[in-house]
Design an enzyme around this catalytic site. Sequence first.
Site, PDB file in Angstrom:
ATOM      1  N   CYS A   7       0.810  -1.007  -0.025  1.00 17.92           N
ATOM      2  CA  CYS A   7      -0.246   0.001   0.023  1.00 17.92           C
ATOM      3  C   CYS A   7       0.973   1.223   0.085  1.00 17.92           C
ATOM      4  CB  CYS A   7      -1.105   0.053   0.850  1.00 17.92           C
ATOM      5  SG  CYS A   7      -1.695   1.456   1.393  1.00 17.92           S
ATOM      6  N   CYS A  10       0.500   3.251   3.171  1.00 20.32           N
ATOM      7  CA  CYS A  10       1.403   2.669   4.338  1.00 20.32           C
ATOM      8  C   CYS A  10       2.752   2.946   4.330  1.00 20.32           C
ATOM      9  CB  CYS A  10       1.032   1.037   4.359  1.00 20.32           C
ATOM     10  SG  CYS A  10      -0.611   0.686   5.087  1.00 20.32           S
ATOM     11  N   GLY A  94     -13.464   7.745  -8.387  1.00 25.15           N
ATOM     12  CA  GLY A  94     -12.126   8.212  -8.114  1.00 25.15           C
ATOM     13  C   GLY A  94     -10.912   8.103  -7.242  1.00 25.15           C
ATOM     14  N   THR A  96      -8.389   6.068  -5.848  1.00 25.60           N
ATOM     15  CA  THR A  96      -7.288   5.466  -6.544  1.00 25.60           C
ATOM     16  C   THR A  96      -6.298   4.763  -5.557  1.00 25.60           C
ATOM     17  OG1 THR A  96      -5.964   7.418  -6.593  1.00 25.60           O
ATOM     18  CG2 THR A  96      -7.246   7.019  -8.630  1.00 25.60           C
ATOM     19  N   HIS A  99      -6.269   2.938   0.570  1.00 23.58           N
ATOM     20  CA  HIS A  99      -5.945   3.243   2.280  1.00 23.58           C
ATOM     21  C   HIS A  99      -6.845   4.545   2.471  1.00 23.58           C
ATOM     22  CE1 HIS A  99      -3.106   3.482   5.745  1.00 23.58           C
ATOM     23  NE2 HIS A  99      -3.644   4.330   6.052  1.00 23.58           N
ATOM     24  N   HIS A 101      -8.327   7.751   3.011  1.00 23.53           N
ATOM     25  CA  HIS A 101      -7.929   9.273   3.115  1.00 23.53           C
ATOM     26  C   HIS A 101      -8.668  10.469   2.979  1.00 23.53           C
ATOM     27  CE1 HIS A 101      -7.385   7.703  -1.024  1.00 23.53           C
ATOM     28  NE2 HIS A 101      -7.581   8.993  -1.277  1.00 23.53           N
ATOM     29  N   HIS A 103      -9.459  13.758   2.067  1.00 19.82           N
ATOM     30  CA  HIS A 103      -8.886  15.088   1.281  1.00 19.82           C
ATOM     31  C   HIS A 103      -9.555  16.370   1.925  1.00 19.82           C
ATOM     32  CE1 HIS A 103      -7.508  13.284  -2.763  1.00 19.82           C
ATOM     33  NE2 HIS A 103      -8.851  12.230  -2.332  1.00 19.82           N
TER      34      HIS A 103
HETATM   35  P1  5GP Z   1      -7.941   9.402  -4.564  1.00 17.92           P
HETATM   36  O1  5GP Z   1      -7.801   9.583  -5.980  1.00 17.92           O
HETATM   37  O2  5GP Z   1      -7.732   7.921  -4.269  1.00 17.92           O
HETATM   38  O3  5GP Z   1      -9.011   9.695  -3.724  1.00 17.92           O
HETATM   39  O4  5GP Z   1      -6.585  10.124  -4.001  1.00 17.92           O
HETATM   40  C1  5GP Z   1      -5.299   9.699  -3.912  1.00 17.92           C
HETATM   41  C2  5GP Z   1      -4.564  11.210  -3.982  1.00 17.92           C
HETATM   42  O5  5GP Z   1      -3.377  10.657  -3.683  1.00 17.92           O
HETATM   43  C3  5GP Z   1      -4.589  12.096  -5.093  1.00 17.92           C
HETATM   44  O6  5GP Z   1      -5.221  13.241  -4.925  1.00 17.92           O
HETATM   45  C4  5GP Z   1      -3.151  11.945  -5.409  1.00 17.92           C
HETATM   46  O7  5GP Z   1      -2.585  13.183  -6.287  1.00 17.92           O
HETATM   47  C5  5GP Z   1      -2.209  11.517  -4.338  1.00 17.92           C
HETATM   48  N1  5GP Z   1      -1.213  10.923  -4.372  1.00 17.92           N
HETATM   49  C6  5GP Z   1      -0.895   9.721  -5.259  1.00 17.92           C
HETATM   50  N2  5GP Z   1       0.281   9.300  -5.046  1.00 17.92           N
HETATM   51  C7  5GP Z   1       0.843  10.289  -4.275  1.00 17.92           C
HETATM   52  C8  5GP Z   1       2.318  10.212  -3.512  1.00 17.92           C
HETATM   53  O8  5GP Z   1       3.019   9.489  -3.773  1.00 17.92           O
HETATM   54  N3  5GP Z   1       2.352  11.287  -2.785  1.00 17.92           N
HETATM   55  C9  5GP Z   1       1.625  12.322  -2.443  1.00 17.92           C
HETATM   56  N4  5GP Z   1       1.776  13.186  -1.365  1.00 17.92           N
HETATM   57  N5  5GP Z   1       0.177  12.052  -2.824  1.00 17.92           N
HETATM   58  C10 5GP Z   1      -0.045  11.045  -3.589  1.00 17.92           C
HETATM   59 ZN    ZN Z   2      -2.178   1.190   3.664  1.00 10.46          ZN
END
Ligand code: 5GP
Ligand code: ZN
Length: 112
Positions: A7, A10, A94, A96, A99, A101, A103
């Site tokens: 992950c 993680c 959306g 991706t 784990h 999180h 925003h």
């Molecule tokens: P999701 O699309 O799952 O809601 O949000 C994943 C978020 O993680 C995205 O906004 C993306 O820009 C961010 N993200 C992906 N890889 C990394 C990384 O390696 N470091 C950081 N700081 N953010 C990341």
């Molecule tokens: Zn994780």
Amino acid sequence: MSESQDCLFCKIIAGEIPSTKVYEDETAYAFKDINPKAKVHVLIVPRRHYANVAELAKADPAELAHIAEVAQSIADKEFHGAYRLVFNTGLDAGQTVFHVHAHVLTGEKLDE
Ligand code: 5GP
Ligand code: ZN
């Protein structure tokens, strides 16, 4: 291999992948999103691995409430307490990284 070994978040929490820390405590870690969608775009994660907000809410509702408190404190510092809190849940919404999180979007007036 356990879920957490594979992950991305993680690995960030463990310091194996670098991140820009905004806040941390015993149970939560907050860092800047690598691709910010607002002037301030922070991700808050529980240190324990849960795939999404529903799993977290079921297993540890106090930690979900704690994440909301951390979001508020970040926004209090960055933009007089105004912020958007988003949990993308599921591929088609959306998500991706699987784990959970939060925003936190703040630091400027946001579009509706
Ligand atoms: P999701 O699309 O799952 O809601 O949000 C994943 C978020 O993680 C995205 O906004 C993306 O820009 C961010 N993200 C992906 N890889 C990394 C990384 O390696 N470091 C950081 N700081 N953010 C990341
Ligand atoms: Zn994780």
